[in-house]
Motif scaffolding. Structure first.
Motif, mmCIF file in Angstrom:
data_model
loop_
_atom_site.group_PDB
_atom_site.id
_atom_site.type_symbol
_atom_site.label_atom_id
_atom_site.label_comp_id
_atom_site.label_asym_id
_atom_site.label_seq_id
_atom_site.Cartn_x
_atom_site.Cartn_y
_atom_site.Cartn_z
ATOM 1 N N HIS A 51 40.114 49.861 37.520
ATOM 2 C CA HIS A 51 40.152 49.214 36.204
ATOM 3 C C HIS A 51 40.690 47.789 36.289
ATOM 4 C CE1 HIS A 51 38.517 52.516 34.020
ATOM 5 N NE2 HIS A 51 39.365 53.362 34.564
ATOM 6 N N ALA A 52 41.627 47.553 37.195
ATOM 7 C CA ALA A 52 42.103 46.174 37.378
ATOM 8 C C ALA A 52 40.952 45.288 37.863
ATOM 9 C CB ALA A 52 43.268 46.143 38.367
ATOM 10 N N ALA A 55 38.827 44.524 34.974
ATOM 11 C CA ALA A 55 39.529 43.572 34.108
ATOM 12 C C ALA A 55 39.383 42.151 34.649
ATOM 13 C CB ALA A 55 41.005 43.955 34.002
ATOM 14 N N ARG A 56 39.587 41.990 35.951
ATOM 15 C CA ARG A 56 39.497 40.645 36.540
ATOM 16 C C ARG A 56 38.086 40.089 36.427
ATOM 17 N NH1 ARG A 56 42.743 43.123 40.563
ATOM 18 N NH2 ARG A 56 44.926 42.602 40.145
ATOM 19 N N GLU A 59 37.573 39.048 32.864
ATOM 20 C CA GLU A 59 38.307 37.808 32.561
ATOM 21 C C GLU A 59 37.588 36.601 33.147
ATOM 22 O OE1 GLU A 59 42.615 37.221 31.848
ATOM 23 O OE2 GLU A 59 42.810 39.014 33.095
ATOM 24 N N TRP A 71 42.625 46.318 31.368
ATOM 25 C CA TRP A 71 44.025 46.213 31.808
ATOM 26 C C TRP A 71 44.862 47.367 31.253
ATOM 27 C CZ3 TRP A 71 45.031 43.968 35.994
ATOM 28 C CH2 TRP A 71 44.558 42.694 36.335
ATOM 29 N N ALA A 74 44.134 50.253 33.406
ATOM 30 C CA ALA A 74 44.800 50.082 34.703
ATOM 31 C C ALA A 74 46.284 50.435 34.585
ATOM 32 C CB ALA A 74 44.624 48.646 35.196
ATOM 33 N N ARG A 98 52.946 47.519 39.335
ATOM 34 C CA ARG A 98 51.551 47.231 38.976
ATOM 35 C C ARG A 98 51.266 47.646 37.536
ATOM 36 N NH1 ARG A 98 49.038 49.998 44.248
ATOM 37 N NH2 ARG A 98 47.036 48.979 43.881
ATOM 38 N N ALA A 102 49.976 45.031 34.811
ATOM 39 C CA ALA A 102 48.699 45.290 34.139
ATOM 40 C C ALA A 102 48.884 45.279 32.626
ATOM 41 C CB ALA A 102 48.119 46.631 34.599
ATOM 42 N N ALA A 105 49.183 41.810 31.360
ATOM 43 C CA ALA A 105 47.859 41.175 31.291
ATOM 44 C C ALA A 105 47.099 41.665 30.059
ATOM 45 C CB ALA A 105 47.074 41.472 32.569
ATOM 46 N N ALA A 106 47.225 42.953 29.753
ATOM 47 C CA ALA A 106 46.566 43.492 28.552
ATOM 48 C C ALA A 106 47.087 42.799 27.300
ATOM 49 C CB ALA A 106 46.797 45.002 28.453
ATOM 50 N N CYS A 109 45.627 39.411 26.848
ATOM 51 C CA CYS A 109 44.231 39.413 26.384
ATOM 52 C C CYS A 109 44.083 39.912 24.952
ATOM 53 C CB CYS A 109 43.379 40.309 27.285
ATOM 54 S SG CYS A 109 43.191 39.724 28.967
#
Lengths: 352, 352
Positions: A51-52, A55-56, A59, A71, A74, A98, A102, A105-106, A109
């Motif tokens: 999932h990461a 996500a990347r 993005e 994210w 993840a 992690r 993550a 980062a979520a 976003c």
């Protein structure tokens, strides 16, 4: 054949994975072929990496919403990699790092209101996430309290249930919980934790601190009423799947739970863990909880017997009991019943 | 032991239930102990009744959001009660009526923009749901097209993926689909359907009809490209799990699918059904599809072989293929991959 610990993790917490937002197909794929508890962490970290990666990729293409949702998935996968897995503490902590990254980062976003707070406490700090509902200048606040093996990284969608109803949320990793647990062992006197949290928020103008509620799941269903007994700034509270007296249950708890408690309490041996657990007893303080208090429990709970909830609700002056005959631990096999109920009820109490 | 039809329904469509929003615990509880296909409808209607009861209780308490979510779950349960179940048509239609009413109640609670449209067509009308994203004066529009056994009552959360990205949605039950299917048998020339829909919307000022996309699932992955070959008002399109040539697959389709097609086509016998299916062939029109065309398929699809998608994408002038090695029919076992992809891609095509 999965070993005993994998089987126990699935039996006790299987529905929790999907209730918190793990795709049910991912649960099935992740546990398929898993035979040794030692391999649990890597299997879930691989899911987190998947999932990461999504996500990347999203993005990089400017697909912010898609990235944010990935994210969150993840964060959940990394969290469940280690939530009751203590085989190798370095790998446990790496997975936790992690999960934290993550979820950050979520938030970047998905939710511009999300803030990471570090609240001074006992020579260290409590890590917490504050989120506010869009469009509300001064919303009521709900303290969202984890249990023995949950952390704020598990709560993105649980917070959303409150946010959707116009309530701000503060998910806090207290002593013994998540990243805070690396610095501070768990403790029974949670009024100290809540006091520190509310003191730290006291000057904020974007929260209505005259309308603060709290909701705790599992052992958080002990922490929240314990705090409310001493902390009048909590105006209403809910406990879901919490114990009356954790020590009395000790011998019947699954090994994963006893070991988790011992670890997070920094107990040197099982006897010290048992002695520490004995302090987690609401009995002596129930009479002091004068706030409206919603007690939710499932009658199929195999960790915390529902008779505990019944007694808590009966002995608390304003206890209100909701028992679900089909509900498992924390009623995560009927999330659509307890989650909106708790959020609607708290919203009504805090606004009423 | 569940009979062959129950087993087939779960094998082919199990992940679809949760992808569309049925709680995974509800799926497990509903099918537990189910042995005869004849009992499928009642078991799912009982689930629908449970959620309708929760919805009414929440509405009575003024808990509108909770009620709306429960109505969506009720609509999904009533829908899946009858989606491929044709044992007793009176009970099939009664369940469909309840799905329609439940979704209307959900719209009333959750989405003030939702409108029911009845679009004149072929002496009867097409029933459709229009929804618009909040805050957009003139958003692009995506036509959300069902397949053989899906209907607009299945699409609340699928629509939400587009709405969350600023796209309006029109989910339409075409000929042979859902309530429209009671009046009009299915037909292969879907350009007529889309023309009627877009003509009916032509005067609206709250939609940008210069930016119309379309997304079809399963047999809808035939309808959408078929329409786009003749209808330039479709500016971009996506097909997920759709066939190149439905007739060529006929003998390999599950009995539930062949019987469903025969029913919705009003075929008098299996030979007529087969002859009607033979008209569902994109081969002759692929070269005419000049719009950007995203073709999505799972390589584990047991209904529509992924080689069909590969050939569609290769032969369509602007075909773009996304194959998922682990994806099942419509990739509903990896909803987090295909759903945001389709919505992001359409959003970029329509705004680009």
């Amino acid at each position: 054949m999965p070993d005993d610990r994998i089987a126990a993790a699935l039996t006790h917490w299987g529905p929790r994975f999907t209730a918190q937002g793990v795709d049910p197909n991912d649960v099935a794929r992740t546990i398929a072929g898993l035979e040794r508890w030692a391999d649990w962490l890597d299997a879930w970290c691989a899911l987190g990496d998947l999932h990461a990666g999504l996500a990347r990729e999203a993005e990089a293409r400017g697909r912010r919403l898609t990235a944010g949702h990935a994210w969150v998935r993840a964060a959940l996968a990394y969290h469940f990699a280690k939530f009751v897995w203590l085989v190798d503490l370095a790998r446990h902590d790496a997975a936790e790092d992690r999960a934290i990254a993550a979820l950050a980062a979520a938030h970047r976003c998905l939710d511009p209101t999300a803030e990471r707070l570090e609240i001074p406490f006992d020579g260290a700090h409590l890590a917490a996430t504050l989120r506010r509902p869009p469009g509300a200048a001064r919303p009521p606040l709900v303290l969202v309290v984890p249990g023995l093996d949950s952390t704020k990284e598990e709560f993105f969608w649980w917070e959303q249930v409150f946010l959707d109803r116009g309530l701000a949320t503060l998910s806090v990793d207290g002593p013994g919980q998540g990243e805070t647990g690396r610095r501070l062992p768990l403790r029974h006197d949670w009024e100290a934790v809540v006091a520190a949290v509310l003191d730290a928020l006291a000057d904020r103008r974007d929260l209505d601190l005259a309308r603060v509620g709290a909701a705790g799941v599992s052992l958080g269903g002990y922490y929240v009423p314990r705090a409310a007994a001493f902390e009048p700034r909590i105006r209403a509270l809910a406990a879901i799947g919490g114990p009356l007296d954790f020590g009395a249950l000790w011998d019947d708890l699954p090994p994963l739970t006893r070991e988790g408690f011992a670890h997070h309490a920094r107990a040197r041996d099982p006897e010290e863990a048992r002695a520490r657990a004995a302090r987690f007893d609401l009995g002596p303080v129930l009479g002091r909880i004068r706030q409206p208090f919603l007690v939710v429990c499932g009658q199929q709970d195999r960790l915390i017997p529902w008779r505990h909830a019944e007694e808590v609700a009966r002995r608390a002056p304003r206890g209100e009991l909701v028992l679900y005959p089909e509900g498992n631990h924390v009623c995560n096999n009927i999330p659509y019943k307890y989650r909106p109920l708790v959020a609607d009820w708290l919203s009504e109490q805090l606004r009423g």
